[in-house]
Design a protein around this motif. Structure first.
Motif, PDB file in Angstrom:
ATOM      1  N   ILE A 135       0.824  -1.210   0.000  1.00 27.06           N
ATOM      2  CA  ILE A 135       0.000   0.000   0.000  1.00 27.06           C
ATOM      3  C   ILE A 135       0.860   1.262   0.000  1.00 27.06           C
ATOM      4  O   ILE A 135       0.489   2.261  -0.620  1.00 27.06           O
ATOM      5  CB  ILE A 135      -1.019  -0.009   1.157  1.00 27.06           C
ATOM      6  CG1 ILE A 135      -2.089   1.047   0.901  1.00 27.06           C
ATOM      7  CG2 ILE A 135      -0.346   0.156   2.492  1.00 27.06           C
ATOM      8  CD1 ILE A 135      -3.361   0.833   1.653  1.00 27.06           C
ATOM      9  N   HIS A 136       2.017   1.230   0.648  1.00 29.83           N
ATOM     10  CA  HIS A 136       2.877   2.420   0.647  1.00 29.83           C
ATOM     11  C   HIS A 136       3.381   2.732  -0.767  1.00 29.83           C
ATOM     12  O   HIS A 136       3.586   3.887  -1.118  1.00 29.83           O
ATOM     13  CB  HIS A 136       4.035   2.287   1.638  1.00 29.83           C
ATOM     14  CG  HIS A 136       5.053   1.252   1.260  1.00 29.83           C
ATOM     15  ND1 HIS A 136       6.078   1.506   0.384  1.00 29.83           N
ATOM     16  CD2 HIS A 136       5.185  -0.036   1.650  1.00 29.83           C
ATOM     17  CE1 HIS A 136       6.809   0.406   0.241  1.00 29.83           C
ATOM     18  NE2 HIS A 136       6.285  -0.549   0.997  1.00 29.83           N
ATOM     19  N   LYS A 137       3.536   1.719  -1.616  1.00 33.24           N
ATOM     20  CA  LYS A 137       3.944   1.926  -3.003  1.00 33.24           C
ATOM     21  C   LYS A 137       2.802   2.583  -3.799  1.00 33.24           C
ATOM     22  O   LYS A 137       3.039   3.460  -4.630  1.00 33.24           O
ATOM     23  CB  LYS A 137       4.352   0.592  -3.644  1.00 33.24           C
ATOM     24  CG  LYS A 137       4.809   0.713  -5.073  1.00 33.24           C
ATOM     25  CD  LYS A 137       6.078   1.513  -5.194  1.00 33.24           C
ATOM     26  CE  LYS A 137       6.557   1.517  -6.635  1.00 33.24           C
ATOM     27  NZ  LYS A 137       7.574   2.518  -6.881  1.00 33.24           N
ATOM     28  N   LEU A 138       1.545   2.161  -3.537  1.00 34.09           N
ATOM     29  CA  LEU A 138       0.397   2.797  -4.190  1.00 34.09           C
ATOM     30  C   LEU A 138       0.329   4.273  -3.795  1.00 34.09           C
ATOM     31  O   LEU A 138       0.114   5.132  -4.649  1.00 34.09           O
ATOM     32  CB  LEU A 138      -0.909   2.089  -3.818  1.00 34.09           C
ATOM     33  CG  LEU A 138      -2.184   2.744  -4.354  1.00 34.09           C
ATOM     34  CD1 LEU A 138      -2.175   2.805  -5.884  1.00 34.09           C
ATOM     35  CD2 LEU A 138      -3.411   2.017  -3.851  1.00 34.09           C
ATOM     36  N   VAL A 139       0.509   4.571  -2.528  1.00 35.34           N
ATOM     37  CA  VAL A 139       0.493   5.962  -2.064  1.00 35.34           C
ATOM     38  C   VAL A 139       1.573   6.760  -2.794  1.00 35.34           C
ATOM     39  O   VAL A 139       1.316   7.859  -3.299  1.00 35.34           O
ATOM     40  CB  VAL A 139       0.681   6.039  -0.535  1.00 35.34           C
ATOM     41  CG1 VAL A 139       0.899   7.472  -0.076  1.00 35.34           C
ATOM     42  CG2 VAL A 139      -0.499   5.409   0.180  1.00 35.34           C
ATOM     43  N   SER A 140       2.757   6.201  -2.886  1.00 35.74           N
ATOM     44  CA  SER A 140       3.859   6.858  -3.593  1.00 35.74           C
ATOM     45  C   SER A 140       3.515   7.078  -5.073  1.00 35.74           C
ATOM     46  O   SER A 140       3.751   8.151  -5.623  1.00 35.74           O
ATOM     47  CB  SER A 140       5.117   5.995  -3.448  1.00 35.74           C
ATOM     48  OG  SER A 140       6.149   6.464  -4.256  1.00 35.74           O
ATOM     49  N   ASN A 141       2.936   6.063  -5.718  1.00 36.42           N
ATOM     50  CA  ASN A 141       2.542   6.175  -7.131  1.00 36.42           C
ATOM     51  C   ASN A 141       1.489   7.262  -7.322  1.00 36.42           C
ATOM     52  O   ASN A 141       1.562   8.047  -8.275  1.00 36.42           O
ATOM     53  CB  ASN A 141       1.979   4.846  -7.646  1.00 36.42           C
ATOM     54  CG  ASN A 141       3.032   3.792  -7.845  1.00 36.42           C
ATOM     55  OD1 ASN A 141       4.230   4.043  -7.740  1.00 36.42           O
ATOM     56  ND2 ASN A 141       2.591   2.578  -8.117  1.00 36.42           N
ATOM     57  N   LEU A 142       0.486   7.295  -6.449  1.00 35.63           N
ATOM     58  CA  LEU A 142      -0.583   8.290  -6.575  1.00 35.63           C
ATOM     59  C   LEU A 142      -0.065   9.705  -6.365  1.00 35.63           C
ATOM     60  O   LEU A 142      -0.494  10.645  -7.048  1.00 35.63           O
ATOM     61  CB  LEU A 142      -1.725   7.980  -5.605  1.00 35.63           C
ATOM     62  CG  LEU A 142      -2.524   6.715  -5.918  1.00 35.63           C
ATOM     63  CD1 LEU A 142      -3.527   6.427  -4.812  1.00 35.63           C
ATOM     64  CD2 LEU A 142      -3.220   6.819  -7.269  1.00 35.63           C
ATOM     65  N   LYS A 143       0.868   9.882  -5.458  1.00 33.47           N
ATOM     66  CA  LYS A 143       1.480  11.202  -5.260  1.00 33.47           C
ATOM     67  C   LYS A 143       2.294  11.596  -6.490  1.00 33.47           C
ATOM     68  O   LYS A 143       2.290  12.752  -6.912  1.00 33.47           O
ATOM     69  CB  LYS A 143       2.360  11.213  -4.006  1.00 33.47           C
ATOM     70  CG  LYS A 143       1.546  11.202  -2.730  1.00 33.47           C
ATOM     71  CD  LYS A 143       2.442  11.191  -1.509  1.00 33.47           C
ATOM     72  CE  LYS A 143       1.618  11.210  -0.229  1.00 33.47           C
ATOM     73  NZ  LYS A 143       2.474  11.162   0.974  1.00 33.47           N
ATOM     74  N   TRP A 144       2.991  10.647  -7.083  1.00 30.49           N
ATOM     75  CA  TRP A 144       3.784  10.891  -8.298  1.00 30.49           C
ATOM     76  C   TRP A 144       2.867  11.335  -9.440  1.00 30.49           C
ATOM     77  O   TRP A 144       3.165  12.275 -10.160  1.00 30.49           O
ATOM     78  CB  TRP A 144       4.544   9.617  -8.653  1.00 30.49           C
ATOM     79  CG  TRP A 144       5.487   9.739  -9.788  1.00 30.49           C
ATOM     80  CD1 TRP A 144       6.790  10.174  -9.733  1.00 30.49           C
ATOM     81  CD2 TRP A 144       5.229   9.408 -11.160  1.00 30.49           C
ATOM     82  NE1 TRP A 144       7.340  10.128 -10.990  1.00 30.49           N
ATOM     83  CE2 TRP A 144       6.416   9.670 -11.886  1.00 30.49           C
ATOM     84  CE3 TRP A 144       4.124   8.922 -11.840  1.00 30.49           C
ATOM     85  CZ2 TRP A 144       6.513   9.453 -13.254  1.00 30.49           C
ATOM     86  CZ3 TRP A 144       4.216   8.703 -13.207  1.00 30.49           C
ATOM     87  CH2 TRP A 144       5.398   8.979 -13.897  1.00 30.49           C
ATOM     88  N   ILE A 145       1.730  10.654  -9.602  1.00 27.65           N
ATOM     89  CA  ILE A 145       0.764  11.011 -10.652  1.00 27.65           C
ATOM     90  C   ILE A 145       0.193  12.398 -10.385  1.00 27.65           C
ATOM     91  O   ILE A 145       0.070  13.221 -11.303  1.00 27.65           O
ATOM     92  CB  ILE A 145      -0.351   9.942 -10.737  1.00 27.65           C
ATOM     93  CG1 ILE A 145       0.238   8.633 -11.273  1.00 27.65           C
ATOM     94  CG2 ILE A 145      -1.509  10.415 -11.608  1.00 27.65           C
ATOM     95  CD1 ILE A 145      -0.664   7.428 -11.085  1.00 27.65           C
ATOM     96  N   ALA A 146      -0.162  12.678  -9.136  1.00 28.93           N
ATOM     97  CA  ALA A 146      -0.729  13.986  -8.784  1.00 28.93           C
ATOM     98  C   ALA A 146       0.235  15.123  -9.109  1.00 28.93           C
ATOM     99  O   ALA A 146      -0.192  16.194  -9.545  1.00 28.93           O
ATOM    100  CB  ALA A 146      -1.101  14.014  -7.305  1.00 28.93           C
ATOM    101  N   ASP A 147       1.521  14.893  -8.918  1.00 26.08           N
ATOM    102  CA  ASP A 147       2.529  15.916  -9.225  1.00 26.08           C
ATOM    103  C   ASP A 147       2.558  16.269 -10.704  1.00 26.08           C
ATOM    104  O   ASP A 147       3.001  17.348 -11.081  1.00 26.08           O
ATOM    105  CB  ASP A 147       3.925  15.453  -8.799  1.00 26.08           C
ATOM    106  CG  ASP A 147       4.126  15.509  -7.305  1.00 26.08           C
ATOM    107  OD1 ASP A 147       3.312  16.170  -6.613  1.00 26.08           O
ATOM    108  OD2 ASP A 147       5.083  14.888  -6.813  1.00 26.08           O
ATOM    109  N   ARG A 148       2.085  15.379 -11.549  1.00 29.32           N
ATOM    110  CA  ARG A 148       2.109  15.593 -12.998  1.00 29.32           C
ATOM    111  C   ARG A 148       0.767  16.084 -13.555  1.00 29.32           C
ATOM    112  O   ARG A 148       0.630  16.287 -14.743  1.00 29.32           O
ATOM    113  CB  ARG A 148       2.527  14.305 -13.702  1.00 29.32           C
ATOM    114  CG  ARG A 148       4.024  14.107 -13.591  1.00 29.32           C
ATOM    115  CD  ARG A 148       4.423  12.670 -13.465  1.00 29.32           C
ATOM    116  NE  ARG A 148       5.849  12.548 -13.261  1.00 29.32           N
ATOM    117  CZ  ARG A 148       6.476  12.719 -12.115  1.00 29.32           C
ATOM    118  NH1 ARG A 148       5.809  13.052 -11.044  1.00 29.32           N
ATOM    119  NH2 ARG A 148       7.784  12.572 -12.022  1.00 29.32           N
ATOM    120  N   MET A 149      -0.208  16.261 -12.676  1.00 33.43           N
ATOM    121  CA  MET A 149      -1.534  16.705 -13.116  1.00 33.43           C
ATOM    122  C   MET A 149      -1.582  18.224 -13.213  1.00 33.43           C
ATOM    123  O   MET A 149      -0.945  18.927 -12.435  1.00 33.43           O
ATOM    124  CB  MET A 149      -2.607  16.208 -12.146  1.00 33.43           C
ATOM    125  CG  MET A 149      -2.741  14.696 -12.125  1.00 33.43           C
ATOM    126  SD  MET A 149      -3.937  14.112 -10.913  1.00 33.43           S
ATOM    127  CE  MET A 149      -5.406  14.198 -11.919  1.00 33.43           C
TER     128      MET A 149
END
Length: 160
Positions: free
Chosen positions: A136-150
């Motif tokens: 789950i910590h990897k999903l959180v990291s991935n979602l934050k990474w995607i949000a940074d590119r929005m």
């Protein structure tokens, strides 16, 4: 040399996006994170590290996210669906809603992808799913990474 465009209205932006590969958008109450939810300890919308338990398929201990092609963070892929969801969010008087968006074919982490909702009444509704079991910590990291590119559209109510 890289070309820079300035858009005078959302209509201009809508035209450019439709000429490209499409967009994926998500209305968010101003001030909230576009992909991570605030902590909720109990109830249907309980969160684990900012992930709503109803959005993803989690292991029984809540430490792993399991792949599922119809569970994930919700996004809209057309203006009609985006307008419908935006209206739901903005029904509360005084609530300001921003629209966060990214091009549909944008780079995603290798273990995530956008999948169209299979329900026939949900045309234009997509899930940001996981394609393999991840912590789950990897999903959180991935979602934050995607949000940074929005990108963000503020005050979108005039166009929607």
């Amino acid at each position: 040399m890289e070309e820079i465009n300035q858009f005078k209205s959302l209509d201009d932006l809508k035209k450019i996006i439709s000429e490209l590969e499409g967009f994926i958008a998500r209305p968010v109450i101003r001030g909230n994170h576009p992909t991570i939810y605030p902590d909720v300890k109990e109830g249907q919308y309980r969160t684990v590290y900012g992930i709503r338990i109803t959005d993803y398929l989690l292991s029984s201990d809540g430490k792993w996210v399991l792949p599922h092609n119809q569970k994930g963070l919700s996004f809209s892929a057309n203006w009609k669906e985006l307008k419908r969801v935006y209206r739901l969010f903005s029904r509360v008087p005084g609530r300001t809603v921003d629209v966060h968006w990214v091009l549909q074919g944008s780079d995603l982490p290798k273990n995530m992808k956008f999948v169209e909702d299979e329900k026939p009444k949900k045309k234009g509704h997509y899930f940001l799913t996981v394609t393999e079991e991840i912590p789950i910590h990897k999903l959180v990291s991935n979602l934050k990474w995607i949000a940074d590119r929005m990108s963000v559209i503020k005050n979108a109510e005039r166009t929607l």
